[in-house]
Scaffold this motif. Structure first.
Motif, short mmCIF file in Angstrom:
data_model
loop_
_atom_site.label_atom_id
_atom_site.label_comp_id
_atom_site.label_asym_id
_atom_site.label_seq_id
_atom_site.Cartn_x
_atom_site.Cartn_y
_atom_site.Cartn_z
N ARG A 29 0.82 -1.22 0.00
CA ARG A 29 0.00 0.00 0.00
C ARG A 29 0.85 1.26 0.00
O ARG A 29 0.36 2.35 0.25
N GLY A 30 2.15 1.11 -0.23
CA GLY A 30 2.95 2.30 -0.50
C GLY A 30 4.09 2.63 0.45
O GLY A 30 4.99 3.36 0.07
N ALA A 31 4.07 2.12 1.70
CA ALA A 31 5.16 2.47 2.62
C ALA A 31 6.49 1.97 2.07
O ALA A 31 6.60 0.83 1.63
N GLY A 32 7.49 2.86 2.09
CA GLY A 32 8.79 2.49 1.55
C GLY A 32 8.85 2.68 0.04
O GLY A 32 9.89 2.52 -0.58
N LEU A 33 7.71 3.01 -0.53
CA LEU A 33 7.61 3.15 -1.98
C LEU A 33 7.29 4.61 -2.26
O LEU A 33 7.96 5.29 -3.01
N THR A 34 6.24 5.10 -1.60
CA THR A 34 5.87 6.51 -1.76
C THR A 34 6.22 7.32 -0.51
O THR A 34 6.21 8.52 -0.54
N SER A 35 6.48 6.62 0.60
CA SER A 35 6.87 7.32 1.83
C SER A 35 7.67 6.37 2.70
O SER A 35 7.55 5.16 2.58
N GLY A 36 8.53 6.93 3.58
CA GLY A 36 9.31 6.10 4.50
C GLY A 36 10.42 5.35 3.79
O GLY A 36 10.60 5.45 2.58
N GLU A 37 11.18 4.62 4.58
CA GLU A 37 12.34 3.88 4.06
C GLU A 37 11.94 2.44 3.80
O GLU A 37 11.26 1.83 4.62
N PRO A 42 3.08 -0.73 8.50
CA PRO A 42 2.38 0.31 9.27
C PRO A 42 1.15 0.88 8.53
O PRO A 42 0.21 1.33 9.15
N ASP A 43 1.17 0.86 7.20
CA ASP A 43 0.03 1.40 6.44
C ASP A 43 -1.05 0.35 6.21
O ASP A 43 -2.00 0.57 5.45
N GLY A 44 -0.92 -0.83 6.84
CA GLY A 44 -1.95 -1.86 6.71
C GLY A 44 -1.71 -2.80 5.54
O GLY A 44 -2.47 -3.75 5.34
N ALA A 46 -3.31 2.08 -6.54
CA ALA A 46 -4.40 1.28 -7.12
C ALA A 46 -4.72 0.08 -6.21
O ALA A 46 -5.88 -0.29 -6.04
N THR A 47 -3.67 -0.51 -5.61
CA THR A 47 -3.89 -1.64 -4.71
C THR A 47 -4.71 -1.21 -3.51
O THR A 47 -5.70 -1.86 -3.14
N ALA A 48 -4.30 -0.09 -2.90
CA ALA A 48 -5.02 0.41 -1.73
C ALA A 48 -6.49 0.70 -2.08
O ALA A 48 -7.39 0.40 -1.30
N ALA A 49 -6.72 1.24 -3.28
CA ALA A 49 -8.09 1.57 -3.69
C ALA A 49 -8.93 0.29 -3.82
O ALA A 49 -10.09 0.25 -3.38
#
Ligand code: PLP
Length: 487
Positions: A7-15, A29-31, A353-356
């Motif tokens: 869902r994006g952590a380490g990809l769009t935000s964070g390490e 952490p983002d589920g 898109a995955t999160a959506a």
């Protein structure tokens, strides 16, 4: 090798995270679920060399591709202690336990070889031992590094709980608190769990059903202060190390089905009895690494969410009340927790898109029919089929009569669906996910006799049992854990 969230952590935000830092955790952490930033590749030379290896050394090679932050000597030591003929001794008469996952050829059907890959020779007679035993040793190693402790809390309706307990028994720094529905498991499953006498294993029989047990685990996990104070962790099927451990036997099965040590590469298809999509997700990863897998066949029982998706593109989550209790109970799942990992690849690794789509799952599902994403299903080699109780019984009878082999109900779902997906010249390997001794009732119905029991299991139900009965009440469970963690 670093890890990002679907869902994006380490990809769009964070390490992005290391293998060790996600080892003891569950969700990101983002589920979302963790996946490597890219799939490591296996070269033709490596593939040739790996053919010669023992199971343990093969496992170390595969793990090294994913766990670069753990020294290779440590990985080799861990896998050699995990994958031994002693631990995986419950093979069929005449089979070689040093193979760990022996391939059992059934026979030629529709112009190709149909075989079983026996994954249930471990202590609890189900394939979950393959990953869980390694997890026990990995956890012990990781905790010792930091002088830390872990209290594993889980809920089980049978197979997962016993696999976790047998993997963690006697492990330094680890305690297991396993909730099970009082009086709702088979006599065999009950005895298997409750007969463990290890002081670090705590069986709690909850006066309720499996869903109540799971609700208690969720409630405890949502109490972040309590969770931190008592070092609560889980070992559920979304754990990344469990998925990686399962990648290994696709390689092993592939080598065995293409001629063993002196064989030559060709394509092989696998059929996987599926519930939470963890097992077949490992097959997808093996294929993405370059293992020449032709088809990955997803076999479901009457709980056919996944089969419906792979046939139509429509992912329609069933409610608890629409989830059937079947004679292949470990596949009675209405929401496949590991499916998100595959979905991420299907959506070309687009976390947004995955999160959506996952948000839509909460509303009941989503439909990908006619989309570019759904077209990738075929590209990834996926097909599917479903099986019913009548199919299981007929398949158990047929395999016993034709090949003199007794298979369990989950494996029967696999064989039934595999037969519909056979292609001339492409060997088909069905993953045998449990031994028939665990599901005696259906074996008696099909064959009018008791299933074979491996040596050492004859007296299981008459062993002394150690279990605490608790009310279906979060506060009681929390109090019990607090009292027994030694923290
Ligand atoms: C857990 C289990 C399955 C389903 O495996 P998933 O990884 O959840 O798809 C199938 N058969 C048996 C016997 C199991 O214990």
């Amino acid at each position: 090798m670093k890890y990002i969230s679907t869902r994006g952590a380490g990809l769009t935000s964070g390490e992005p995270q290391s293998f060790s830092s996600i080892l003891l955790g569950g969700l990101a952490p983002d589920g979302g679920l963790y996946l490597p930033t890219e799939y490591p590749q296996v070269s033709a030379d490596e593939l040739r060399a790996w053919r010669q290896l023992s199971y343990a050394d093969l496992a170390a090679k595969v793990l090294a591709k994913f766990a670069g932050d753990i020294p290779v000597e440590v990985l080799a030591d861990l896998t050699r202690r995990t994958y031994t003929a002693e631990v995986y001794r419950n093979v069929r008469p005449g089979e070689d336990a040093t193979e760990i996952t022996p391939l059992l050829p059934l026979g030629e059907e529709n112009g190709t070889q149909l075989s079983l890959l026996a994954l249930s020779n471990g202590p609890t007679l189900a394939f979950k031992d393959m990953a869980m035993q390694l997890l026990g040793n990995l956890f012990e190693y990781a905790l010792a590094q930091h002088g830390d402790a872990l209290n594993i809390l889980g809920a089980t309706s049978g197979d997962t709980g016993s696999a976790a307990e047998y993997a963690m028994r006697g492990k330094e720094g680890i305690r297991v608190f396993m909730l099970s529905p009082a009086g709702k498991m088979s006599a065999f499953q009950t005895a298997q769990m409750y007969s463990l006498q290890d002081p670090n294993i705590f069986n709690l029989a909850v006066e309720g059903v499996f869903d109540d047990c799971q609700d208690i685990v969720k409630a405890v996990s949502n109490d972040h202060a309590y969770k931190a104070r008592y070092k609560i962790g889980t070992v559920n099927s979304i754990n990344w190390a469990r998925v990686v451990a399962q990648v290994v036997y696709y390689f092993k099965g592939y080598f065995a089905a293409t001629g063993g040590k002196s064989g030559q590469d060709g394509k092989v298809s696998f059929t996987v009895p599926s519930g939470n999509f963890g097992n077949v997700c490992a097959g997808h990863i093996a294929r993405m690494m370059g293992l020449p897998i032709h088809k990955l066949v997803v076999a479901t029982n009457e709980n056919d969410v996944l089969d419906e998706f792979f046939r139509t593109g429509n992912y329609r989550v069933r409610k608890s009340a629409e989830t059937f209790h079947t004679s292949s109970p470990s596949m009675d799942i209405s929401k496949a927790s590991n499916f998100e990992r595959f979905l991420f690849d299907l959506l070309d690794r687009d976390a947004q898109a995955t999160a959506a789509l996952l948000a839509k799952v909460e509303q009941g599902g989503f439909d990908l029919s006619g989309t570019d994403a759904f077209a990738r299903v075929a590209q990834f080699g996926f097909v599917s089929g479903r099986s019913t109780h009548a199919d299981r019984v007929a398949t158990i009878q047929d395999v016993a009569k034709r090949y003199d082999v007794v298979i369990d109900t989950h494996t029967a779902d696999g064989v039934k669906v595999a037969r519909e997906a056979l292609e001339p010249g492409v060997p088909m390997v069905v993953l045998e996910t449990a031994q028939p001794a665990k599901f005696a009732e259906t074996i008696r119905e099909a064959l009018h006799r008791e299933p074979p029991r491996p040596a050492g299991f004859e007296q299981l139900e008459s062993l002394p049992q150690r279990v605490e009965t608790v009310q279906n009440d979060v506060a009681r469970v929390k109090a019990y854990i607090a009292e027994h963690t030694g923290l």
